[in-house]
Motif scaffolding. Sequence first.
Motif, PDB file in Angstrom:
ATOM      1  N   HIS A  82      41.221  50.682  27.457  1.00 42.99           N
ATOM      2  CA  HIS A  82      41.810  51.820  28.455  1.00 42.99           C
ATOM      3  C   HIS A  82      42.389  50.880  29.951  1.00 42.99           C
ATOM      4  CE1 HIS A  82      37.870  51.281  30.204  1.00 42.99           C
ATOM      5  NE2 HIS A  82      38.317  52.017  31.608  1.00 42.99           N
ATOM      6  N   LEU A  83      41.771  49.771  30.216  1.00 41.27           N
ATOM      7  CA  LEU A  83      42.842  49.568  31.383  1.00 41.27           C
ATOM      8  C   LEU A  83      44.073  48.999  31.465  1.00 41.27           C
ATOM      9  CD1 LEU A  83      39.993  47.234  32.826  1.00 41.27           C
ATOM     10  CD2 LEU A  83      40.400  49.667  33.551  1.00 41.27           C
ATOM     11  N   PRO A  84      44.912  48.946  32.647  1.00 42.25           N
ATOM     12  CA  PRO A  84      46.516  48.609  32.386  1.00 42.25           C
ATOM     13  C   PRO A  84      46.223  47.058  32.578  1.00 42.25           C
ATOM     14  CG  PRO A  84      45.817  49.753  34.659  1.00 42.25           C
ATOM     15  CD  PRO A  84      44.653  49.572  33.533  1.00 42.25           C
ATOM     16  N   HIS A  85      44.968  46.181  32.994  1.00 41.14           N
ATOM     17  CA  HIS A  85      45.820  45.253  33.036  1.00 41.14           C
ATOM     18  C   HIS A  85      44.747  44.951  32.992  1.00 41.14           C
ATOM     19  CE1 HIS A  85      49.877  45.844  35.278  1.00 41.14           C
ATOM     20  NE2 HIS A  85      49.307  46.301  35.954  1.00 41.14           N
ATOM     21  N   HIS A  86      44.210  43.353  32.524  1.00 39.38           N
ATOM     22  CA  HIS A  86      42.942  42.882  32.364  1.00 39.38           C
ATOM     23  C   HIS A  86      42.945  41.000  32.485  1.00 39.38           C
ATOM     24  CE1 HIS A  86      43.336  45.558  28.852  1.00 39.38           C
ATOM     25  NE2 HIS A  86      42.449  45.507  29.537  1.00 39.38           N
ATOM     26  N   ARG A  87      43.972  40.875  33.688  1.00 36.69           N
ATOM     27  CA  ARG A  87      44.575  39.973  34.429  1.00 36.69           C
ATOM     28  C   ARG A  87      42.800  38.774  35.498  1.00 36.69           C
ATOM     29  NH1 ARG A  87      49.203  42.208  37.591  1.00 36.69           N
ATOM     30  NH2 ARG A  87      47.554  43.408  37.773  1.00 36.69           N
ATOM     31  N   LEU A  88      42.020  38.055  35.096  1.00 33.71           N
ATOM     32  CA  LEU A  88      41.106  37.792  36.267  1.00 33.71           C
ATOM     33  C   LEU A  88      40.737  38.662  37.780  1.00 33.71           C
ATOM     34  CD1 LEU A  88      38.346  35.949  35.394  1.00 33.71           C
ATOM     35  CD2 LEU A  88      39.504  34.292  36.773  1.00 33.71           C
ATOM     36  N   THR A  89      41.582  38.721  37.964  1.00 32.33           N
ATOM     37  CA  THR A  89      41.478  38.944  39.740  1.00 32.33           C
ATOM     38  C   THR A  89      40.923  40.401  39.164  1.00 32.33           C
ATOM     39  OG1 THR A  89      43.241  38.319  40.306  1.00 32.33           O
ATOM     40  CG2 THR A  89      43.108  39.780  41.763  1.00 32.33           C
ATOM     41  N   ASP A  90      41.613  41.286  38.621  1.00 33.77           N
ATOM     42  CA  ASP A  90      41.863  42.657  38.127  1.00 33.77           C
ATOM     43  C   ASP A  90      39.679  42.826  37.284  1.00 33.77           C
ATOM     44  OD1 ASP A  90      44.151  43.722  38.170  1.00 33.77           O
ATOM     45  OD2 ASP A  90      44.855  43.294  36.945  1.00 33.77           O
ATOM     46  N   MET A  91      39.723  41.696  36.294  1.00 28.86           N
ATOM     47  CA  MET A  91      38.415  42.015  35.833  1.00 28.86           C
ATOM     48  C   MET A  91      37.535  41.674  37.560  1.00 28.86           C
ATOM     49  SD  MET A  91      39.176  43.314  33.207  1.00 28.86           S
ATOM     50  CE  MET A  91      37.587  43.740  32.560  1.00 28.86           C
ATOM     51  N   VAL A  92      37.610  40.972  37.679  1.00 28.81           N
ATOM     52  CA  VAL A  92      36.508  40.501  38.497  1.00 28.81           C
ATOM     53  C   VAL A  92      36.568  41.687  40.248  1.00 28.81           C
ATOM     54  CG1 VAL A  92      36.262  39.247  41.521  1.00 28.81           C
ATOM     55  CG2 VAL A  92      36.807  38.440  38.789  1.00 28.81           C
ATOM     56  N   GLU A  93      37.478  42.354  40.013  1.00 26.64           N
ATOM     57  CA  GLU A  93      37.427  43.217  41.167  1.00 26.64           C
ATOM     58  C   GLU A  93      36.911  44.563  40.291  1.00 26.64           C
ATOM     59  OE1 GLU A  93      40.833  46.669  43.045  1.00 26.64           O
ATOM     60  OE2 GLU A  93      41.241  44.527  43.413  1.00 26.64           O
ATOM     61  N   LEU A  94      37.408  45.427  39.341  1.00 26.13           N
ATOM     62  CA  LEU A  94      36.482  46.290  38.735  1.00 26.13           C
ATOM     63  C   LEU A  94      35.073  45.863  37.824  1.00 26.13           C
ATOM     64  CD1 LEU A  94      36.890  48.027  36.716  1.00 26.13           C
ATOM     65  CD2 LEU A  94      36.710  47.094  34.700  1.00 26.13           C
ATOM     66  N   LEU A  95      34.589  44.365  37.990  1.00 32.32           N
ATOM     67  CA  LEU A  95      33.024  44.103  37.530  1.00 32.32           C
ATOM     68  C   LEU A  95      32.571  43.955  39.369  1.00 32.32           C
ATOM     69  CD1 LEU A  95      34.065  42.959  34.017  1.00 32.32           C
ATOM     70  CD2 LEU A  95      32.778  45.289  34.414  1.00 32.32           C
ATOM     71  N   GLY A  96      33.031  44.034  40.031  1.00 30.29           N
ATOM     72  CA  GLY A  96      32.234  43.178  41.132  1.00 30.29           C
ATOM     73  C   GLY A  96      31.921  41.640  40.877  1.00 30.29           C
ATOM     74  N   LEU A  97      32.927  40.398  40.311  1.00 28.21           N
ATOM     75  CA  LEU A  97      32.223  39.266  39.549  1.00 28.21           C
ATOM     76  C   LEU A  97      32.032  38.722  41.420  1.00 28.21           C
ATOM     77  CD1 LEU A  97      33.180  39.603  35.891  1.00 28.21           C
ATOM     78  CD2 LEU A  97      31.057  40.080  36.853  1.00 28.21           C
ATOM     79  N   SER A  98      31.670  37.180  41.435  1.00 27.81           N
ATOM     80  CA  SER A  98      32.590  36.284  41.614  1.00 27.81           C
ATOM     81  C   SER A  98      33.896  35.801  42.322  1.00 27.81           C
ATOM     82  CB  SER A  98      32.259  34.587  41.354  1.00 27.81           C
ATOM     83  OG  SER A  98      30.765  34.843  41.657  1.00 27.81           O
ATOM     84  N   ASN A  99      34.099  36.692  44.041  1.00 26.14           N
ATOM     85  CA  ASN A  99      35.888  36.310  44.202  1.00 26.14           C
ATOM     86  C   ASN A  99      36.430  35.298  43.402  1.00 26.14           C
ATOM     87  OD1 ASN A  99      38.394  36.981  45.196  1.00 26.14           O
ATOM     88  ND2 ASN A  99      37.942  36.035  46.979  1.00 26.14           N
ATOM     89  N   ASN A 100      37.178  35.198  42.369  1.00 24.91           N
ATOM     90  CA  ASN A 100      38.234  34.308  42.105  1.00 24.91           C
ATOM     91  C   ASN A 100      39.157  34.338  42.791  1.00 24.91           C
ATOM     92  OD1 ASN A 100      39.953  37.017  41.328  1.00 24.91           O
ATOM     93  ND2 ASN A 100      40.447  34.892  40.357  1.00 24.91           N
ATOM     94  N   GLU A 101      39.919  32.884  43.353  1.00 32.21           N
ATOM     95  CA  GLU A 101      40.609  32.134  44.410  1.00 32.21           C
ATOM     96  C   GLU A 101      42.171  31.845  43.976  1.00 32.21           C
ATOM     97  OE1 GLU A 101      38.297  30.184  46.721  1.00 32.21           O
ATOM     98  OE2 GLU A 101      36.542  31.714  47.084  1.00 32.21           O
ATOM     99  N   HIS A 102      42.539  32.133  42.747  1.00 34.51           N
ATOM    100  CA  HIS A 102      43.294  30.681  42.410  1.00 34.51           C
ATOM    101  C   HIS A 102      43.035  29.374  42.491  1.00 34.51           C
ATOM    102  CE1 HIS A 102      45.610  33.759  40.066  1.00 34.51           C
ATOM    103  NE2 HIS A 102      45.103  35.113  41.455  1.00 34.51           N
ATOM    104  N   ARG A 103      41.411  28.903  42.718  1.00 39.50           N
ATOM    105  CA  ARG A 103      40.953  27.197  42.384  1.00 39.50           C
ATOM    106  C   ARG A 103      40.661  27.198  41.084  1.00 39.50           C
ATOM    107  NH1 ARG A 103      41.372  24.766  47.098  1.00 39.50           N
ATOM    108  NH2 ARG A 103      41.329  23.303  45.800  1.00 39.50           N
ATOM    109  N   ALA A 104      40.866  25.976  40.417  1.00 38.48           N
ATOM    110  CA  ALA A 104      39.982  25.730  39.144  1.00 38.48           C
ATOM    111  C   ALA A 104      38.364  26.250  39.733  1.00 38.48           C
ATOM    112  CB  ALA A 104      40.627  24.629  38.815  1.00 38.48           C
ATOM    113  N   LEU A 105      37.893  25.253  40.166  1.00 40.02           N
ATOM    114  CA  LEU A 105      36.076  25.779  40.175  1.00 40.02           C
ATOM    115  C   LEU A 105      35.700  27.326  39.663  1.00 40.02           C
ATOM    116  CD1 LEU A 105      33.526  24.481  38.892  1.00 40.02           C
ATOM    117  CD2 LEU A 105      33.025  24.208  41.842  1.00 40.02           C
ATOM    118  N   ALA A 106      36.430  28.130  41.599  1.00 35.80           N
ATOM    119  CA  ALA A 106      36.064  29.786  41.325  1.00 35.80           C
ATOM    120  C   ALA A 106      36.550  30.335  40.256  1.00 35.80           C
ATOM    121  CB  ALA A 106      36.566  29.722  43.824  1.00 35.80           C
ATOM    122  N   ASP A 107      37.070  30.156  39.644  1.00 36.98           N
ATOM    123  CA  ASP A 107      37.972  30.561  38.225  1.00 36.98           C
ATOM    124  C   ASP A 107      37.007  30.789  37.758  1.00 36.98           C
ATOM    125  OD1 ASP A 107      40.050  31.917  40.180  1.00 36.98           O
ATOM    126  OD2 ASP A 107      41.339  30.936  38.916  1.00 36.98           O
TER     127      ASP A 107
END
Length: 187
Positions: free
Chosen positions: A140-165
Amino acid sequence: METSYRKPRKRGRYVKKIVDDYCVVDIETTGLSWQRDQIIEIGIVKVRQGHIFDQYVQLIDPHKDISHFITQLTGIDNDMVFGMPELRDIIDEVLDFIGDDIIIGHNTAFDLSFIANHFGQDIENEYMDTLQFSRKVYPHLPHHRLTDMVELLGLSNNEHRALADCIATHELYEHLKQHILQNQIPL
């Protein structure tokens, strides 16, 4: 390092499985085309029994200017990569670190296309994509980008840096895995 390949390299074999042991791989690049752009950072998280066991991260000198856009996106600038190893100097240690593990990533085909073609060899590992799993679990979600999923699920913040992602993708896969098992969602 200039890349020009006649035929794209094999990036592994896509599978859908529930696993506890795997490597999460993420790269940052100078752009979106493996034919024209270069890898500037690679991160890997080795997971055992669902927990981070080891990690690898390396900035890479692309011998090419990093655009302002990429610096704004990743925080990686030309000064940071100057004097770092060249890609050819880390290929063996990256492949040794991954070994025969299943590779997991978010939009994995992008990362593995760069890796296979810039390493100049086929990737034989199986791989999975949390982007596809996210679409299955949250259609049902309009987008499934990593940033979107991190925000939705309250995961560790991805930073567009390899290890953080990698860490965010690991957390996402473990969340999706539990959701799939609990709700008996067919893969």
